[in-house]
Motif scaffolding. Structure first.
Motif, PDB file in Angstrom:
ATOM      1  N   HIS A   1      15.095  10.039 -13.945  1.00  0.00           N
ATOM      2  CA  HIS A   1      14.501   9.159 -13.054  1.00  0.00           C
ATOM      3  C   HIS A   1      13.057   9.245 -13.423  1.00  0.00           C
ATOM      4  O   HIS A   1      12.705  10.069 -14.212  1.00  0.00           O
ATOM      5  CB  HIS A   1      14.837   9.715 -11.381  1.00  0.00           C
ATOM      6  CG  HIS A   1      14.031  11.271 -11.454  1.00  0.00           C
ATOM      7  ND1 HIS A   1      14.948  12.251 -11.533  1.00  0.00           N
ATOM      8  CD2 HIS A   1      12.654  11.637 -10.847  1.00  0.00           C
ATOM      9  CE1 HIS A   1      14.094  13.334 -11.340  1.00  0.00           C
ATOM     10  NE2 HIS A   1      12.912  12.774 -10.990  1.00  0.00           N
ATOM     11  N   THR A   2      12.286   8.424 -12.547  1.00  0.00           N
ATOM     12  CA  THR A   2      10.779   8.175 -12.849  1.00  0.00           C
ATOM     13  C   THR A   2      10.100   8.169 -11.697  1.00  0.00           C
ATOM     14  O   THR A   2      10.660   8.077 -10.399  1.00  0.00           O
ATOM     15  CB  THR A   2      10.431   6.831 -13.810  1.00  0.00           C
ATOM     16  OG1 THR A   2      11.186   5.921 -12.767  1.00  0.00           O
ATOM     17  CG2 THR A   2      11.132   7.054 -14.984  1.00  0.00           C
ATOM     18  N   TYR A   3       8.773   8.232 -11.770  1.00  0.00           N
ATOM     19  CA  TYR A   3       7.863   8.252 -10.837  1.00  0.00           C
ATOM     20  C   TYR A   3       6.685   7.265 -11.008  1.00  0.00           C
ATOM     21  O   TYR A   3       6.155   7.251 -12.064  1.00  0.00           O
ATOM     22  CB  TYR A   3       7.191   9.636 -10.412  1.00  0.00           C
ATOM     23  CG  TYR A   3       8.202  10.811 -10.191  1.00  0.00           C
ATOM     24  CD1 TYR A   3       8.445  10.793  -8.822  1.00  0.00           C
ATOM     25  CD2 TYR A   3       8.423  11.682 -10.987  1.00  0.00           C
ATOM     26  CE1 TYR A   3       9.269  12.011  -8.432  1.00  0.00           C
ATOM     27  CE2 TYR A   3       9.291  12.734 -10.675  1.00  0.00           C
ATOM     28  CZ  TYR A   3       9.616  12.812  -9.350  1.00  0.00           C
ATOM     29  OH  TYR A   3      10.429  13.912  -9.102  1.00  0.00           O
ATOM     30  N   GLU A   4       6.637   6.293 -10.051  1.00  0.00           N
ATOM     31  CA  GLU A   4       5.869   5.101 -10.295  1.00  0.00           C
ATOM     32  C   GLU A   4       4.787   4.968  -9.265  1.00  0.00           C
ATOM     33  O   GLU A   4       4.928   5.781  -8.070  1.00  0.00           O
ATOM     34  CB  GLU A   4       6.668   3.808 -10.462  1.00  0.00           C
ATOM     35  CG  GLU A   4       7.521   3.767 -11.546  1.00  0.00           C
ATOM     36  CD  GLU A   4       8.322   2.376 -11.625  1.00  0.00           C
ATOM     37  OE1 GLU A   4       7.632   1.196 -11.466  1.00  0.00           O
ATOM     38  OE2 GLU A   4       9.407   2.364 -11.977  1.00  0.00           O
ATOM     39  N   PHE A   5       3.483   4.302  -9.298  1.00  0.00           N
ATOM     40  CA  PHE A   5       2.688   4.204  -8.379  1.00  0.00           C
ATOM     41  C   PHE A   5       2.374   2.661  -7.934  1.00  0.00           C
ATOM     42  O   PHE A   5       2.392   1.770  -8.848  1.00  0.00           O
ATOM     43  CB  PHE A   5       1.362   4.754  -8.822  1.00  0.00           C
ATOM     44  CG  PHE A   5       1.645   6.162  -8.981  1.00  0.00           C
ATOM     45  CD1 PHE A   5       1.274   7.165  -7.900  1.00  0.00           C
ATOM     46  CD2 PHE A   5       2.127   6.807 -10.001  1.00  0.00           C
ATOM     47  CE1 PHE A   5       1.576   8.629  -8.020  1.00  0.00           C
ATOM     48  CE2 PHE A   5       2.493   8.285 -10.264  1.00  0.00           C
ATOM     49  CZ  PHE A   5       2.080   9.072  -9.248  1.00  0.00           C
ATOM     50  N   GLN A   6       2.218   2.242  -6.864  1.00  0.00           N
ATOM     51  CA  GLN A   6       1.977   0.774  -6.366  1.00  0.00           C
ATOM     52  C   GLN A   6       0.381   0.933  -5.974  1.00  0.00           C
ATOM     53  O   GLN A   6      -0.163   1.317  -5.081  1.00  0.00           O
ATOM     54  CB  GLN A   6       2.797   0.488  -5.281  1.00  0.00           C
ATOM     55  CG  GLN A   6       2.398  -0.478  -4.594  1.00  0.00           C
ATOM     56  CD  GLN A   6       2.853  -1.888  -5.184  1.00  0.00           C
ATOM     57  OE1 GLN A   6       2.949  -1.962  -6.491  1.00  0.00           O
ATOM     58  NE2 GLN A   6       2.716  -3.142  -4.314  1.00  0.00           N
TER      59      GLN A   6
ATOM     60  N   PHE B   1       0.957  -1.222  -0.172  1.00  0.00           N
ATOM     61  CA  PHE B   1       0.164  -0.011  -0.024  1.00  0.00           C
ATOM     62  C   PHE B   1       0.995   1.165   0.083  1.00  0.00           C
ATOM     63  O   PHE B   1       1.886   1.455   0.904  1.00  0.00           O
ATOM     64  CB  PHE B   1      -0.892   0.048   1.340  1.00  0.00           C
ATOM     65  CG  PHE B   1      -1.780  -1.085   1.220  1.00  0.00           C
ATOM     66  CD1 PHE B   1      -2.942  -1.413   0.580  1.00  0.00           C
ATOM     67  CD2 PHE B   1      -1.481  -2.215   2.339  1.00  0.00           C
ATOM     68  CE1 PHE B   1      -3.813  -2.325   0.603  1.00  0.00           C
ATOM     69  CE2 PHE B   1      -2.486  -3.238   2.219  1.00  0.00           C
ATOM     70  CZ  PHE B   1      -3.349  -3.343   1.562  1.00  0.00           C
ATOM     71  N   SER B   2       0.939   2.032  -0.849  1.00  0.00           N
ATOM     72  CA  SER B   2       1.423   3.290  -1.243  1.00  0.00           C
ATOM     73  C   SER B   2       0.763   4.588  -0.443  1.00  0.00           C
ATOM     74  O   SER B   2       1.446   5.621  -0.666  1.00  0.00           O
ATOM     75  CB  SER B   2       1.889   3.374  -2.475  1.00  0.00           C
ATOM     76  OG  SER B   2       0.879   3.724  -3.390  1.00  0.00           O
ATOM     77  N   GLY B   3      -0.604   4.456  -0.493  1.00  0.00           N
ATOM     78  CA  GLY B   3      -1.221   5.597  -0.301  1.00  0.00           C
ATOM     79  C   GLY B   3      -1.170   6.719  -1.540  1.00  0.00           C
ATOM     80  O   GLY B   3      -1.694   7.859  -1.046  1.00  0.00           O
ATOM     81  N   SER B   4      -1.411   6.045  -2.526  1.00  0.00           N
ATOM     82  CA  SER B   4      -1.236   7.125  -4.002  1.00  0.00           C
ATOM     83  C   SER B   4      -0.068   7.807  -3.961  1.00  0.00           C
ATOM     84  O   SER B   4      -0.085   8.523  -4.755  1.00  0.00           O
ATOM     85  CB  SER B   4      -2.738   7.629  -3.821  1.00  0.00           C
ATOM     86  OG  SER B   4      -2.571   8.908  -3.161  1.00  0.00           O
ATOM     87  N   MET B   5       0.905   7.862  -3.127  1.00  0.00           N
ATOM     88  CA  MET B   5       2.157   8.692  -3.197  1.00  0.00           C
ATOM     89  C   MET B   5       3.136   8.333  -4.159  1.00  0.00           C
ATOM     90  O   MET B   5       3.345   6.772  -4.253  1.00  0.00           O
ATOM     91  CB  MET B   5       2.623   8.810  -2.074  1.00  0.00           C
ATOM     92  CG  MET B   5       1.864   9.524  -0.914  1.00  0.00           C
ATOM     93  SD  MET B   5       1.709  11.295  -1.489  1.00  0.00           S
ATOM     94  CE  MET B   5       3.159  11.821  -1.734  1.00  0.00           C
ATOM     95  N   PRO B   6       3.649   8.851  -5.263  1.00  0.00           N
ATOM     96  CA  PRO B   6       4.402   8.396  -6.246  1.00  0.00           C
ATOM     97  C   PRO B   6       5.744   7.837  -5.647  1.00  0.00           C
ATOM     98  O   PRO B   6       6.452   8.256  -4.363  1.00  0.00           O
ATOM     99  CB  PRO B   6       4.793   9.648  -6.988  1.00  0.00           C
ATOM    100  CG  PRO B   6       4.703  10.807  -6.065  1.00  0.00           C
ATOM    101  CD  PRO B   6       3.424  10.486  -5.239  1.00  0.00           C
ATOM    102  N   LEU B   7       6.218   6.688  -6.098  1.00  0.00           N
ATOM    103  CA  LEU B   7       7.543   6.299  -5.505  1.00  0.00           C
ATOM    104  C   LEU B   7       8.585   6.671  -6.849  1.00  0.00           C
ATOM    105  O   LEU B   7       8.530   6.472  -7.806  1.00  0.00           O
ATOM    106  CB  LEU B   7       7.543   4.712  -5.761  1.00  0.00           C
ATOM    107  CG  LEU B   7       6.143   4.129  -4.909  1.00  0.00           C
ATOM    108  CD1 LEU B   7       6.175   2.710  -4.987  1.00  0.00           C
ATOM    109  CD2 LEU B   7       6.507   4.429  -3.455  1.00  0.00           C
ATOM    110  N   THR B   8       9.868   7.082  -6.451  1.00  0.00           N
ATOM    111  CA  THR B   8      10.814   7.760  -6.994  1.00  0.00           C
ATOM    112  C   THR B   8      11.849   6.761  -7.326  1.00  0.00           C
ATOM    113  O   THR B   8      12.488   6.019  -6.545  1.00  0.00           O
ATOM    114  CB  THR B   8      11.499   8.787  -6.587  1.00  0.00           C
ATOM    115  OG1 THR B   8      10.732  10.035  -6.128  1.00  0.00           O
ATOM    116  CG2 THR B   8      12.637   9.358  -7.296  1.00  0.00           C
TER     117      THR B   8
END
Length: 290
Positions: free
Chosen positions: A222-227, A182-189
């Motif tokens: 770099h990128t931003y992904e979402f879980q 669970f990421s809480g909709s925050m982007p993962l760098t």
């Protein structure tokens, strides 16, 4: 969005730059792709063909189509296909591949959220919306994505997705547990950006013959992904007015060696090493607009 977090457009722009660089590396390993398609080749796996069913004569949009190989394979099955992707490099390659292979398809270079808005204003609708393999992790707003899909589907139309399972995305390449479910909709760098997964997968993604191409690729962007969890994905689709018809999970990944020591089986199915317990590496969804 929390203070200091980039806006949605800023997130997507950074990802576009990273995909532009990665696409060059990926296609450098794939040789004469036009010849492969001219000779009747297809890059689709049995799982998506099964979930899609007969698509001959249907209007289909392939979201996040990358460089168009799967899009052209869908067109080869008789669909009237449009591919959409944020990467300039990917769409330029897809258009060129369409021309050289003689397989007709339309390709739009666009952020899919902008494309959803523009398409909805024209009231153009599709029989099938399709997405696959490493697509959902780039979606920054799941509810807006699901609503966009629903808006462009005809009544009775279907959304079909085959993607890597969010459980698998909890692991680092060495199988160590690194990321939260669970990421809480925050982007993962991801500081390393999009890597050369074609090089790491070898012939599994290039059945007509892997070529060395670009070696030791390093992505400068770099990128931003979402879980997103399976429950979040399904709920977003249901709330957008789609009816869940199929939800499947698979203990293997098609074509892509996501982690170290993965075992390749016939047909490009990649399994965890023998000392790992079975876990879901892919899922498939079919949802229909009533």
């Amino acid at each position: 969005m929390m203070a200091g977090t980039p806006s949605r457009n800023e997130l997507h722009e950074q990802n576009r730059l990273s995909w532009n660089e990665a696409t060059k590396a990926h296609n450098s390993h794939k040789g004469d792709q036009a010849k492969f398609f001219q000779e009747g080749g297809s890059t689709l796996f049995p799982e998506e063909i099964e979930l899609l069913g007969d698509i001959a004569g249907l209007f289909l949009v392939h979201l996040q189509c990358n460089a168009g190989q799967d899009t052209l394979s869908l067109a080869r099955l008789g669909a009237i296909v449009t591919g959409v992707d944020i990467s300039d490099e990917a769409i330029a390659f897809a258009q060129k591949l369409s021309q050289e292979s003689g397989i007709s398809a339309n390709f739009d270079r666009a952020d899919i959220f902008n494309w959803f808005e523009e398409t909805a204003t024209t009231r153009k609708q599709f029989d099938i919306v399709f997405s696959s393999y490493g697509a959902v992790c780039w979606i920054s707003d799941l509810k807006l994505w699901a609503k966009g899909i629903s808006n462009i589907l005809k009544t009775g139309g279907r959304f079909v997705v085959v993607d890597f399972h969010p459980v698998a995305m909890m692991f680092d390449t060495d199988w160590s547990h690194k990321f939260s479910y669970f990421s809480g909709s925050m982007p993962l760098t991801c500081e390393d950006g999009i890597g050369d997964y074609v090089a790491s997968s070898g012939g599994a993604l290039v059945p007509w013959g892997y070529e060395t191409g670009i070696e030791n690729f390093h992505n400068p962007y770099h990128t931003y992904e979402f879980q997103w969890g399976i429950g979040e994905i399904v709920t977003a689709l249901l709330q957008a007015g789609l009816n869940l018809k199929i939800l499947k999970e698979y203990p293997y990944a098609n074509g892509c060696k996501l982690f170290e020591r993965m075992r390749e089986a016939p047909g490009g199915r990649i399994f965890p090493p023998e000392d790992m317990p079975s876990l879901p590496l892919m899922y498939g969804i079919v949802a229909q607009k009533l």
